[in-house]
Design a protein around this motif. Structure first.
Motif, short mmCIF file in Angstrom:
data_model
loop_
_atom_site.label_atom_id
_atom_site.label_comp_id
_atom_site.label_asym_id
_atom_site.label_seq_id
_atom_site.Cartn_x
_atom_site.Cartn_y
_atom_site.Cartn_z
N GLN A 1 0.82 -1.23 0.00
CA GLN A 1 0.00 0.00 0.00
C GLN A 1 0.84 1.27 0.00
O GLN A 1 0.46 2.27 -0.58
N ARG A 2 2.03 1.21 0.63
CA ARG A 2 2.84 2.44 0.67
C ARG A 2 3.32 2.80 -0.75
O ARG A 2 3.46 3.98 -1.05
N ILE A 3 3.58 1.80 -1.60
CA ILE A 3 4.01 2.09 -2.98
C ILE A 3 2.83 2.70 -3.73
O ILE A 3 2.96 3.71 -4.42
N ARG A 4 1.66 2.08 -3.57
CA ARG A 4 0.45 2.61 -4.21
C ARG A 4 0.21 4.07 -3.80
O ARG A 4 -0.06 4.93 -4.63
N ASP A 5 0.30 4.33 -2.49
CA ASP A 5 -0.02 5.67 -1.99
C ASP A 5 0.93 6.73 -2.55
O ASP A 5 0.51 7.82 -2.92
N ILE A 6 2.22 6.39 -2.61
CA ILE A 6 3.19 7.35 -3.16
C ILE A 6 2.89 7.55 -4.64
O ILE A 6 2.82 8.69 -5.13
N TYR A 7 2.63 6.45 -5.35
CA TYR A 7 2.34 6.51 -6.79
C TYR A 7 1.08 7.33 -7.07
O TYR A 7 0.98 8.02 -8.07
N GLN A 8 0.12 7.27 -6.16
CA GLN A 8 -1.14 8.02 -6.36
C GLN A 8 -1.07 9.45 -5.85
O GLN A 8 -2.10 10.13 -5.76
N GLY A 9 0.12 9.89 -5.45
CA GLY A 9 0.27 11.30 -5.11
C GLY A 9 0.07 11.66 -3.64
O GLY A 9 0.08 12.82 -3.27
N LYS A 10 -0.10 10.63 -2.79
CA LYS A 10 -0.41 10.94 -1.39
C LYS A 10 0.81 11.39 -0.58
O LYS A 10 0.67 11.78 0.58
N ALA A 11 2.01 11.33 -1.18
CA ALA A 11 3.21 11.75 -0.44
C ALA A 11 3.76 13.06 -1.00
O ALA A 11 4.90 13.43 -0.72
N LYS A 12 2.92 13.75 -1.76
CA LYS A 12 3.39 14.95 -2.47
C LYS A 12 4.00 16.00 -1.54
O LYS A 12 5.06 16.54 -1.80
N LEU B 1 15.92 -3.21 -4.91
CA LEU B 1 14.73 -2.40 -4.63
C LEU B 1 14.24 -1.74 -5.92
O LEU B 1 13.04 -1.69 -6.18
N HIS B 2 15.18 -1.30 -6.71
CA HIS B 2 14.84 -0.64 -7.97
C HIS B 2 13.97 -1.54 -8.86
O HIS B 2 12.89 -1.14 -9.30
N ASP B 3 14.42 -2.76 -9.08
CA ASP B 3 13.66 -3.67 -9.96
C ASP B 3 12.31 -4.01 -9.33
O ASP B 3 11.30 -4.15 -10.03
N SER B 4 12.30 -4.16 -8.03
CA SER B 4 11.07 -4.54 -7.35
C SER B 4 10.01 -3.44 -7.49
O SER B 4 8.85 -3.71 -7.84
N ILE B 5 10.41 -2.20 -7.23
CA ILE B 5 9.44 -1.09 -7.30
C ILE B 5 8.97 -0.88 -8.74
O ILE B 5 7.78 -0.68 -9.00
N LYS B 6 9.92 -0.96 -9.66
CA LYS B 6 9.57 -0.81 -11.08
C LYS B 6 8.52 -1.85 -11.49
O LYS B 6 7.50 -1.52 -12.10
N ASP B 7 8.74 -3.10 -11.12
CA ASP B 7 7.81 -4.17 -11.51
C ASP B 7 6.49 -4.07 -10.75
O ASP B 7 5.43 -4.43 -11.27
N THR B 8 6.53 -3.57 -9.53
CA THR B 8 5.30 -3.45 -8.74
C THR B 8 4.38 -2.40 -9.38
O THR B 8 3.18 -2.64 -9.56
N VAL B 9 4.96 -1.25 -9.70
CA VAL B 9 4.14 -0.18 -10.29
C VAL B 9 3.57 -0.66 -11.64
O VAL B 9 2.40 -0.41 -11.95
N SER C 1 2.73 -3.62 -12.39
CA SER C 1 1.60 -4.51 -12.11
C SER C 1 0.38 -3.71 -11.66
O SER C 1 -0.75 -4.09 -11.93
N PHE C 2 0.59 -2.58 -10.97
CA PHE C 2 -0.54 -1.72 -10.58
C PHE C 2 -1.24 -1.22 -11.84
O PHE C 2 -2.46 -1.12 -11.89
N GLN C 3 -0.45 -0.85 -12.84
CA GLN C 3 -1.03 -0.29 -14.06
C GLN C 3 -1.94 -1.31 -14.74
O GLN C 3 -2.95 -0.96 -15.31
#
Ligand code: NDP
Length: 338
Positions: free
Chosen positions: A216-227, A322-330, A332-334
């Motif tokens: 959820q923390r990756i989703r939240d940052i990606y959706q702009g909640k950490a702006k 971490l780089h590859d993990s976050i890249k692949d996670t985002v 998959s969100f798309q």
């Protein structure tokens, strides 16, 4: 090997299932409903009934929940128990967190001992939650290893949902080692103790609203909640779900894994680094924090270290970055429609 995998609808279990099938194992996975079974079946259109089938276990906290599921033809040789509640959205910590974790774990071990003598090895998904001592804070200078245990008490467990979750994992894992010691069953045990698990979604998800807790923390940052401010990172160790899933499968394949705990961690991460990686890989993303946005960094006074050598040496895991993990996670969100 014929394997029973519990909680097949979950984030981590879906990856465990993929790797079990890739390695040629034959799997029965438990889910709470036929509908969830159908979704998993749809994701594996080429798997035959012999390779993949299902058992319905509606609530692991019920006595004897696994009595039927542990019986199969051909009989099981290994069990991987991942099912356990991981969310903080509870009103009754005892009933919603502690009972399913502890009764679920002791329950499946009892059912195996009673009705599935062919099972030679059991792997349980425990957690860094059973290793960490939260009362020590960031504990600079301490190195966490498989020898550490969270000293949380039952009284402390009832104080907040996060404490309840950590206690649920600690008490369930303790109960599993106690069971093996006292009951001397026909099987050996391994526990897998990951910290925060990040990585791509392969399980069925109708929307990112119902995303598993740890992503959820990756989703939240990606959706702009950490702006304007990046949330505090809280825990500073992580592992990619694919490496974690492979660790579970290796634990049933490698003899030297028997009767061991595995602190399966890739290393450090911070929320700030997650934001930076998203920015680099997905520069079009709106409302990401900038390098000067406050929060989300490592503590100034330092943080505990970790020893992941057993996982590397015994299970042969080479951790993803971490780089590859976050890249692949985002990515998959798309595909879920973010
Ligand atoms: P998920 O929420 O995606 O998976 C949890 C699974 O457990 C689901 O399949 C869920 O079924 C099932 N489950 C929960 N409660 C019950 C119950 N009462 N009866 C039957 N099934 C139940 O989370 P994860 O994949 O992240 O978690 C899997 C395991 O990994 C858990 O044991 C968790 O504690 C552990 N873990 C996870 C970490 C992480 O960062 N993700 C870190 C450390 C450990 P349903 O979906 O139908 O509710």
């Amino acid at each position: 090997t014929r394997v029973l995998l519990t909680g097949g609808s979950g984030f981590i279990a879906a990856h465990v299932l993929d790797i079990l099938l890739e390695h040629g194992h034959s799997v029965v996975t438990t889910v709470r409903s036929q509908e969830k079974a159908n979704k998993i079946k749809e994701a594996h259109p080429d798997a035959s009934e012999k390779q993949l089938s299902f058992a319905i276990v509606e609530d692991i906290a019920q006595d004897g929940a696994f009595d039927k599921a542990v019986i199969s033809d051909p009989p099981f040789e290994a069990v991987i128990h991942t099912a356990s509640p991981f969310h903080f959205n509870v009103t009754d910590i005892q009933k919603e967190l502690l009972d399913p974790a502890v009764i679920g774990t002791t329950g499946i071990l009892k059912s195996i001992k009673k009705s599935a003598p062919s099972v030679k090895h059991v792997v349980i998904t425990s957690s860094f939650a059973s290793i960490v001592n939260p009362s020590k804070g960031n504990w600079p200078g301490h190195k966490y290893t498989e020898a550490d245990w969270n000293p949380i008490t039952h009284e402390e467990a009832l104080q907040s949902p996060p404490a309840g979750y950590r206690a649920s994992k600690t008490f369930a894992e303790k109960a599993s080692w106690d069971f093996v010691e006292k009951e001397k069953p026909n099987f050996t045990l391994s526990t897998i103790n990951p910290p925060l698990v990040l990585g791509p979604i392969v399980h069925y998800l109708n929307s990112l609203e119902s995303l598993n807790t740890s992503n959820q923390r990756i989703r939240d940052i990606y959706q702009g909640k950490a702006k304007d401010e990046i949330p505090e990172t809280g825990t500073f160790l992580w592992v990619d779900v694919r490496d974690l899933a492979l660790s579970h499968v290796k634990a049933i394949e490698v003899d030297a894994a028997k009767n061991k705990r595995f602190f399966v961690t890739a290393g450090y991460f911070s929320n700030k680094e997650i934001a930076q990686i998203i920015k680099k890989e997905y520069p079009q993303t709106k409302d990401l924090p900038s390098d000067s946005t406050p929060g989300g960094d490592y503590p100034k006074d330092g943080v505990y270290s970790y020893d992941n050598s057993r996982t590397k040496e015994v299970l042969g895991i080479q951790f993803k970055s971490l780089h590859d993990s976050i890249k692949d996670t985002v990515k998959s969100f798309q595909s879920v429609g973010a």
